[in-house]
Scaffold this motif. Structure first.
Motif, short mmCIF file in Angstrom:
data_model
loop_
_atom_site.label_atom_id
_atom_site.label_comp_id
_atom_site.label_asym_id
_atom_site.label_seq_id
_atom_site.Cartn_x
_atom_site.Cartn_y
_atom_site.Cartn_z
N LYS A 5 119.20 42.55 35.59
CA LYS A 5 119.22 44.14 35.27
C LYS A 5 119.23 44.35 33.94
N ARG A 6 120.50 43.76 33.45
CA ARG A 6 121.03 43.97 31.95
C ARG A 6 120.94 42.88 31.19
N SER A 7 120.67 41.74 31.45
CA SER A 7 120.66 40.59 30.68
C SER A 7 119.35 39.69 31.00
N ALA A 8 118.86 38.88 30.02
CA ALA A 8 117.93 37.80 30.33
C ALA A 8 118.39 36.54 29.64
N THR A 9 118.35 35.38 30.29
CA THR A 9 118.57 34.17 29.99
C THR A 9 117.44 33.34 29.60
N ILE A 10 117.05 32.91 28.33
CA ILE A 10 115.79 31.87 28.38
C ILE A 10 116.00 30.60 27.64
N GLU A 11 115.08 29.97 28.11
CA GLU A 11 115.01 28.50 27.51
C GLU A 11 113.66 28.21 26.98
N VAL A 12 113.59 27.74 25.71
CA VAL A 12 112.28 27.50 25.25
C VAL A 12 111.89 26.00 25.28
N THR A 18 110.62 19.06 26.18
CA THR A 18 111.67 18.94 25.17
C THR A 18 112.13 20.58 25.05
N VAL A 19 113.46 20.56 24.96
CA VAL A 19 114.30 21.99 24.80
C VAL A 19 114.12 22.27 23.60
N VAL A 20 113.63 23.27 23.05
CA VAL A 20 113.73 23.66 21.44
C VAL A 20 114.24 24.90 21.29
N GLY A 21 114.73 25.63 22.20
CA GLY A 21 115.53 26.69 21.97
C GLY A 21 116.15 27.41 22.90
N GLY A 22 116.74 28.67 22.94
CA GLY A 22 117.16 29.35 24.15
C GLY A 22 118.28 30.22 23.77
N GLY A 23 118.70 30.90 24.77
CA GLY A 23 119.95 32.04 24.30
C GLY A 23 119.77 33.11 25.52
N ARG A 24 120.90 34.06 25.42
CA ARG A 24 121.12 34.94 26.45
C ARG A 24 120.90 36.48 25.60
N ALA A 97 117.38 29.13 33.86
CA ALA A 97 116.19 29.08 32.89
C ALA A 97 115.92 27.76 32.58
N HIS A 98 116.65 26.79 32.84
CA HIS A 98 116.05 25.65 32.68
C HIS A 98 114.91 25.32 33.68
N SER A 99 115.38 25.47 34.89
CA SER A 99 114.63 24.99 35.90
C SER A 99 113.37 26.00 35.84
N ILE A 100 113.44 27.11 35.64
CA ILE A 100 111.99 28.01 35.57
C ILE A 100 111.29 27.59 34.60
N ALA A 101 111.80 26.98 33.38
CA ALA A 101 110.94 26.47 32.26
C ALA A 101 110.16 25.30 32.87
N LEU A 102 110.88 24.29 33.50
CA LEU A 102 110.42 23.18 34.11
C LEU A 102 109.32 23.21 35.16
N VAL A 103 109.44 24.58 35.80
CA VAL A 103 108.31 24.90 36.71
C VAL A 103 107.10 25.39 36.00
N GLY A 104 107.39 26.41 34.84
CA GLY A 104 106.34 26.81 34.02
C GLY A 104 105.79 25.62 33.23
N THR A 105 106.18 24.70 32.97
CA THR A 105 105.81 23.57 32.19
C THR A 105 105.01 22.42 33.03
N ARG A 106 105.48 22.40 34.12
CA ARG A 106 104.92 21.25 34.94
C ARG A 106 103.84 21.72 35.98
#
Length: 294
Positions: A5-12, A18-24, A97-106
């Motif tokens: 609700k009040r925050s979002a954690t991302i991984e690029v 290859t993880v190239v970025g991320g943050g909260r 965020a990492h697992s979501i990025a993996l699903v989004g990529t694969r």
């Protein structure tokens, strides 16, 4: 993105994982602007967000309004990816965020999120109608309890507000507790009358809006405005299901094989979209009665 609700954690993550970025980032205006600015360094990007029909809807809608591409990652897929990637099921915002990025990529075929104003309006109204129904059920239960304490034997199970009002008019308690029960029961009856009026208005509005979509769902026995609206907003684009077996698995109507040895048997699934499952079970029940001539 792992949204809250009040925050979002991302991984690029790049196409080669290859993880190239991320943050909260916070989800207020300043935090959202900072996240957009941070992501702008990757010109070709797609946002993979978990639960775009639930907790992720608010931020997915904001990204869509700003012209971003968004795909919906089902929580079950990201949970499986987390277990495979980490070897255990412990959750943190970063691992999510990492697992979501993996699903989004694969994964190919993730559902793109679109800004459909008609479906968004339907969702708001059908959620409100469900809330009114839940309020009605809760109030009737409370009223039955009070009437049981005021009238020997209580009231009949199927009780309208008018019938409850007539029953309450026959009760004149003299003790303080009895008077309090009668007063609260009268307040509940007034609340029930208001909920009934609002539910009737909501049904009328839903019926008109569902009809404007051109669907023939309400022609089916057992499907009213709320059921048709729920099917439309939850299913959205039916073409995302390759065949009816995938659709049945998604909504929990596909039986689960529970065979053992030579004994072949199946059991009901408790998984899937329970709201859609409820609508379809009601449709099936009415269909059986209709075919039987009841």
């Amino acid at each position: 993105m792992d949204p809250h609700k009040r925050s979002a954690t991302i991984e690029v993550m790049a196409c080669d994982e290859t993880v190239v970025g991320g943050g909260r980032f916070d989800t207020d205006r300043a935090g959202y602007a900072a996240m957009r600015k941070y992501a702008s360094q990757w010109a070709s990007r797609v946002w993979a967000i978990e639960g775009c029909q639930g907790i992720g809807r608010h931020i997915a809608n904001r990204l869509l309004a700003d012209g971003e591409q968004v795909v919906d990652v089902p929580p079950k897929l990201s949970a499986r990816a987390r277990v495979f990637a980490t070897g255990q099921g412990r959750k943190t915002d970063a691992t999510d965020a990492h697992s979501i990025a993996l699903v989004g990529t694969r994964m190919a075929g993730l559902r793109p999120v679109v800004n459909d104003e008609q479906l968004a309006l339907l969702r708001i109204l059908v959620d409100r109608r469900r809330s009114l129904g839940e309020d009605h059920t809760r109030m009737v239960s409370q009223l039955h309890q009070l009437l049981l304490e005021l009238i020997p034997g209580g009231a009949k199970k199927s009780l309208s507000a008018a019938q409850a009002k007539a029953l309450l008019a026959t009760v004149r308690p003299r003790d303080t507790v009895g008077k309090a029960r009668r007063r609260v029961a009268a307040e509940l009856i007034g609340d029930l009358e208001r909920v009934y009026r609002r539910s009737k208005e909501a049904d009328k509005e839903l019926k008109e809006l569902v009809a404007s979509t051109g669907t023939t769902l309400m022609d089916l026995h057992g499907i009213g405005p709320s059921g048709a609206a729920r099917l439309l907003v939850e299913v959205s684009d039916i073409t995302r299901f390759p065949d009816r077996a995938h659709f049945a698995s998604w909504n929990g109507t596909a039986p689960i094989d529970a065979s053992s040895g030579e004994q072949v048997r199946h059991r009901l699934s408790r998984a899937g979209n329970r709201q859609i499952n409820r609508v379809l079970q009601r449709l099936n029940g009415w269909g059986l009665l209709w075919m039987a001539g009841v």
